[in-house]
Design an enzyme around this catalytic site. Structure first.
Site, PDB file in Angstrom:
ATOM      1  N   ASN A  14       7.479  -7.648   9.933  1.00  0.00           N
ATOM      2  CA  ASN A  14       6.430  -7.062   9.170  1.00  0.00           C
ATOM      3  C   ASN A  14       6.094  -7.641   7.871  1.00  0.00           C
ATOM      4  O   ASN A  14       4.924  -7.637   7.677  1.00  0.00           O
ATOM      5  CB  ASN A  14       7.071  -5.492   8.758  1.00  0.00           C
ATOM      6  CG  ASN A  14       7.009  -4.798  10.035  1.00  0.00           C
ATOM      7  OD1 ASN A  14       5.807  -4.192  10.642  1.00  0.00           O
ATOM      8  ND2 ASN A  14       8.191  -4.292  10.748  1.00  0.00           N
ATOM      9  N   ARG A  88      17.995  -0.320   2.271  1.00  0.00           N
ATOM     10  CA  ARG A  88      18.785   0.390   1.127  1.00  0.00           C
ATOM     11  C   ARG A  88      18.032   1.381   0.443  1.00  0.00           C
ATOM     12  O   ARG A  88      16.781   1.541   0.620  1.00  0.00           O
ATOM     13  CB  ARG A  88      18.953  -0.667  -0.041  1.00  0.00           C
ATOM     14  CG  ARG A  88      19.786  -2.023   0.582  1.00  0.00           C
ATOM     15  CD  ARG A  88      21.071  -1.820   0.084  1.00  0.00           C
ATOM     16  NE  ARG A  88      21.738  -3.123   0.551  1.00  0.00           N
ATOM     17  CZ  ARG A  88      22.904  -3.241   0.667  1.00  0.00           C
ATOM     18  NH1 ARG A  88      23.863  -2.074   0.150  1.00  0.00           N
ATOM     19  NH2 ARG A  88      23.598  -4.195   1.119  1.00  0.00           N
ATOM     20  N   HIS A 106       8.609   3.080   8.837  1.00  0.00           N
ATOM     21  CA  HIS A 106       9.833   3.607   9.851  1.00  0.00           C
ATOM     22  C   HIS A 106       9.576   3.844  11.260  1.00  0.00           C
ATOM     23  O   HIS A 106       8.349   4.078  11.609  1.00  0.00           O
ATOM     24  CB  HIS A 106      10.452   4.879   8.965  1.00  0.00           C
ATOM     25  CG  HIS A 106      11.439   5.243   9.777  1.00  0.00           C
ATOM     26  ND1 HIS A 106      12.726   4.635   9.611  1.00  0.00           N
ATOM     27  CD2 HIS A 106      11.831   6.096  10.815  1.00  0.00           C
ATOM     28  CE1 HIS A 106      13.722   5.245  10.246  1.00  0.00           C
ATOM     29  NE2 HIS A 106      13.239   5.998  11.005  1.00  0.00           N
TER      30      HIS A 106
END
Ligand code: GAR
Length: 193
Positions: A14, A88, A106
């Site tokens: 990405n 994280r 996501h």
């Protein structure tokens, strides 16, 4: 010109798709911060000629690691922080410093299947619609205001790797678009045009 910083942990596809989309624009990828030594993403940064900084979390607290991240971010002074496979959770300290300017992608239709196994969990579910979510980042796990969701209807006969490929293709199409739109918006606001 608006500046984007990236946080990533792994492969970096990405990150690469967004940097390539920025090439013919006035916007600039200013730095990649990564937290896993063996990640592939710094190699991509080298090829794309984007500065990169390794910030380990191992052996110290999340707050300590974030102090280093904030020093780097403050130095490069980005307009937007793009999480691209950063595994994280950021604390309030980073979120509030860059309020409303941190985004994430996501590989599921949030709020379903947050965490690190979004694709597998979506795949193993009975859901007929699968897809991706791009959202603002808050202190939660893959939570925060949703900016864009794109979905597709599955046949039910696909393999996991076919679904993975479909989801990654969607990510590489939509994440650059949303990032560029936000950077354009930031630039317009800054120049008052
Ligand atoms: C992407 O599928 C992204 O949606 C996911 O990690 C992958 C990173 O791939 N992010 C999350 O699961 C966030 N919870 P990449 O390193 O090739 O860009």
């Amino acid at each position: 010109m608006a500046k984007a910083a990236f946080l990533a942990s792994g492969n970096g596809s990405n990150f690469q798709a967004i940097c390539e989309a920025m090439e013919n624009t006035s916007h600039q990828p200013v730095v990649l911060i990564y937290d896993r030594k063996n990640a592939k993403v710094p190699e991509r940064a080298r090829e794309l000629e984007v500065a990169s900084r390794y910030v380990p979390y191992a052996g110290r607290s999340r707050e300590k690691a974030e102090e280093t991240i904030l020093e780097i971010l403050d130095f490069f002074n980005p307009d937007l922080i793009v999480l691209a496979g950063f595994m994280r959770i950021l604390t309030e300290k980073v979120i509030s410093r860059y309020e409303g300017r941190i985004i994430n992608i996501h590989p599921s239709l949030l709020p379903a299947y947050p965490g690190t196994r979004g694709i597998e969990e979506s795949y193993l579910s009975d859901d007929k619609e699968l897809g991706i979510t791009i959202h603002l980042v808050d202190e939660g796990l893959d939570s925060g205001t949703i900016l864009k969701q794109v979905s597709f209807r599955r046949e039910g006969t696909e393999t996991l790797s076919e679904i993975e490929e479909r989801i990654h293709t969607l990510e590489h199409t939509w994440y650059p678009r949303v990032v560029l739109e936000l950077l354009d918006q930031i630039e317009t606001e800054a120049t008052g045009r």
